[in-house]
Design an enzyme around this catalytic site. Structure first.
Site, PDB file in Angstrom:
ATOM      1  N   GLU A 185      -8.660  11.109   0.605  1.00 40.19           N
ATOM      2  CA  GLU A 185      -7.359  11.440  -0.008  1.00 40.19           C
ATOM      3  C   GLU A 185      -7.016  12.901   0.221  1.00 40.19           C
ATOM      4  OE1 GLU A 185      -7.794   8.296  -3.694  1.00 40.19           O
ATOM      5  OE2 GLU A 185      -8.868  10.185  -3.752  1.00 40.19           O
ATOM      6  N   ASP A 235      -4.358  17.294  -9.232  1.00 38.92           N
ATOM      7  CA  ASP A 235      -3.862  17.209  -7.846  1.00 38.92           C
ATOM      8  C   ASP A 235      -2.977  18.388  -7.443  1.00 38.92           C
ATOM      9  OD1 ASP A 235      -3.251  13.793  -8.699  1.00 38.92           O
ATOM     10  OD2 ASP A 235      -5.043  14.622  -7.744  1.00 38.92           O
TER      11      ASP A 235
HETATM   12  C1  6LW Z   1      -4.176  11.088  -6.393  1.00 42.87           C
HETATM   13  C2  6LW Z   1      -5.329  10.886  -5.457  1.00 42.87           C
HETATM   14  C3  6LW Z   1      -6.379  10.467  -6.405  1.00 42.87           C
HETATM   15  O1  6LW Z   1      -2.950  10.849  -5.767  1.00 42.87           O
HETATM   16  O2  6LW Z   1      -5.858   9.971  -7.541  1.00 42.87           O
HETATM   17  O3  6LW Z   1      -8.491   9.839  -6.928  1.00 42.87           O
HETATM   18  C4  6LW Z   1      -4.442  10.039  -7.440  1.00 42.87           C
HETATM   19  N1  6LW Z   1      -7.599  10.572  -6.190  1.00 42.87           N
HETATM   20  O4  6LW Z   1      -5.708  12.043  -4.747  1.00 42.87           O
HETATM   21  C5  6LW Z   1      -3.873  10.391  -8.770  1.00 42.87           C
HETATM   22  O5  6LW Z   1      -4.424  11.592  -9.256  1.00 42.87           O
END
Ligand code: 6LW
Length: 498
Positions: A174, A14
């Site tokens: 996300e 991330d």
């Molecule tokens: C992160 C989000 C995600 O905050 O997982 O699957 C979380 N996507 O973007 C943790 O990496």
């Protein structure tokens, strides 16, 4: 210019990047690890150096008791009017907060919470105004990007939360970021989930509040259609313009082991792709929207030297930067010098959601050769290959009056056991772990002889088996159920990757 991805290796998921002067700074998520949110610095976007962490105090990092993939999720770093801000989510508390600093090498502030839900928060600054962005869902439960104006001094909301964009319809919207480039506002996000279907999409608008028009060729980056390609899961990233006016996209991806069914155990790592602007105010990322292992950027002539080989020892590693703990450690159980570390075991084991006596490095390459001398005392002390509390392997030493028992143990979900065990008529043992993409090989050195203790498959420590968001840690640990106060001494650590 040519370089290889990942540029930052091991469990550093991330990524978010910003530029301050002629340097670039990057932060990554850290879940239940202490310290939290590692900070990297670069002067060319390719070679990165770990310089510290944002969350270094329990008051900032409330992770005691959380699961290995709970705690601190994706962060964002921004630089505005001489101040750095890092905003993130403590997913176990369902709390969005930010910290700030005026010295990137110093301590960060106490957390300031923001009362907007969602995860993967980001900040956008324009003039004297500050905006807080996160993912969310609308009244029908459809994923979206939402934003409100905030008072950056207090975190207080100054406007209602408004939905900006619903993305392109992929699951798990996300990693939202809002930018202004020229006359346009750009919204960037990831969809598909942080696995093999991951992708990056974006849209633009003349107003920061929308309506946003989707880039006609989304996803702008994905490796989801590249069966068998080493680099998978490309998504979740951030844009930065460098000091020469080149544009970059730093993002996560993982290196799969291509054995059907494929898997990955090093966690999600950091890659960088060139971002190129078209005549029409839209941009593309990477070469044809693909995240590459080897990347050529013909527009840039200077050569970048990358060297991923290393020989790690206690005196070449930095106790305050390179190492991590599970949740908030009892520092009274750790004594470090530049030549060794002594650990005092507590009753907590590697399978507890507590803070066992455990200090670790992220495994950052498939192949390594590790050796370490351990004098356990009357307790258990060893080296663990640790994905989470229910997926870990250990080479274990247990001290007696005149001998030390060396064994290799595994915990894979609800299955655990021992593949080998032997006794040395000594009080210490030099243990060895060699790894390749498929196996960890365990051995012990006795009177100049190497005694093989067996091998265990990397597959059963992978994200595909364990689930979650982490990657394998190489941890030195001690457990003493009776808490007798004994100290285990680890010396002559060598971890080599050629
Ligand atoms: C992160 C989000 C995600 O905050 O997982 O699957 C979380 N996507 O973007 C943790 O990496």
């Amino acid at each position: 210019m040519k370089y290889n991805n990942p540029v930052v290796r091991g469990m550093y998921p991330d990524p978010s990047v910003c530029r301050a002067g002629d340097k670039y700074y990057m932060v990554c998520s850290s879940f239940a690890l202490f310290p939290g949110v590692p900070i990297f610095e670069s002067d060319n976007m390719i070679n990165w150096k770990l310089i510290g962490h944002c969350l270094t105090r329990e008051s900032q990092l409330k992770v005691n008791g959380v699961s290995c993939s709970g705690g601190i999720f994706a962060p964002t770093i921004r630089f505005n009017k001489g101040r750095f801000y890092m905003v993130t989510t403590n997913d176990s508390l369902h709390e969005n907060f930010y910290v700030y600093t005026d010295d990137i090498y110093g301590d960060w502030s106490e957390p300031i919470t923001v009362e907007q839900d969602g995860i993967d928060p980001s900040l956008y600054f324009e003039g004297d105004k500050s905006y807080f962005i996160s993912n969310g869902s609308d009244e029908n439960g459809i994923g979206c990007i939402q934003m409100c104006e905030i008072d950056i001094e207090t975190g207080k909301k100054l406007s209602d939360t408004k939905i900006l964009w619903h993305g392109t319809g992929g699951r798990y919207l996300e990693a939202p970021h809002l930018y202004r480039f020229g006359d346009w506002y750009y919204l960037l996000e990831a969809e598909g989930g942080t696995e093999y279907g991951h992708m990056v999409n974006y849209s633009r608008s003349k107003s920061m509040w929308g309506p946003f028009e989707s880039y006609p060729h989304n996803p702008v980056l994905t490796n989801r259609n590249l069966g068998g390609y080493l680099l998978q899961g490309a998504g979740h990233g951030d844009i930065v313009e460098d000091k020469e006016g080149n544009w970059w996209f730093a993002h996560l991806a993982f290196r799969q082991i291509d054995r059907w069914l494929t898997f990955h155990h090093l966690g999600r790592e950091v890659c960088v792709e060139p971002l190129r602007w078209g005549e029409d105010g839209w941009f593309t990322i990477g070469n044809d929207g693909i995240a590459g292992i080897e990347v050529e950027v013909p527009e840039i002539s200077n050569d970048i030297v990358q060297d991923f080989s290393y020989h790690k020892t206690f005196d070449t590693l930095d106790w305050n930067k390179d190492w991590c703990y599970l949740r908030i450690p009892n520092k009274g159980n750790y004594k470090m010098t530049d030549r060794n570390v002594s650990l005092r075991g507590s009753k907590y084991t590697l399978s507890d959601l507590a803070s066992p006596t455990f200090i670790a490095l992220r495994q950052d390459e498939f192949t390594m050769e590790l050796s370490c001398k351990i004098r356990p005392g009357r307790q258990e002390a060893g080296i663990s290959l640790y994905m989470d509390d229910t997926h870990h392997y250990e080479i274990v030493t247990e001290g007696g009056d005149e001998q030390v028992r060396v064994s290799v143990r595994y915990t894979i979900g609800c299955v655990s056991g021992e593949i080998s065990s032997m006794e040395l008529m000594k009080k210490k043992a030099t243990v060895q772990i060699r790894s390749d993409a498929l196996y960890y090989y365990f051995s012990v050195e006795a009177d100049g002889e190497i005694i093989e203790l067996g091998k265990l498959e990397t597959r059963y420590l992978s994200s595909e088996v364990a689930g979650g968001f982490t990657g394998v840690l190489i941890g030195l640990y001690a457990v003493d159920r009776e808490e007798q106060g004994e100290w285990a001494k680890f010396s002559k650590l060598n971890i080599i990757h050629n």
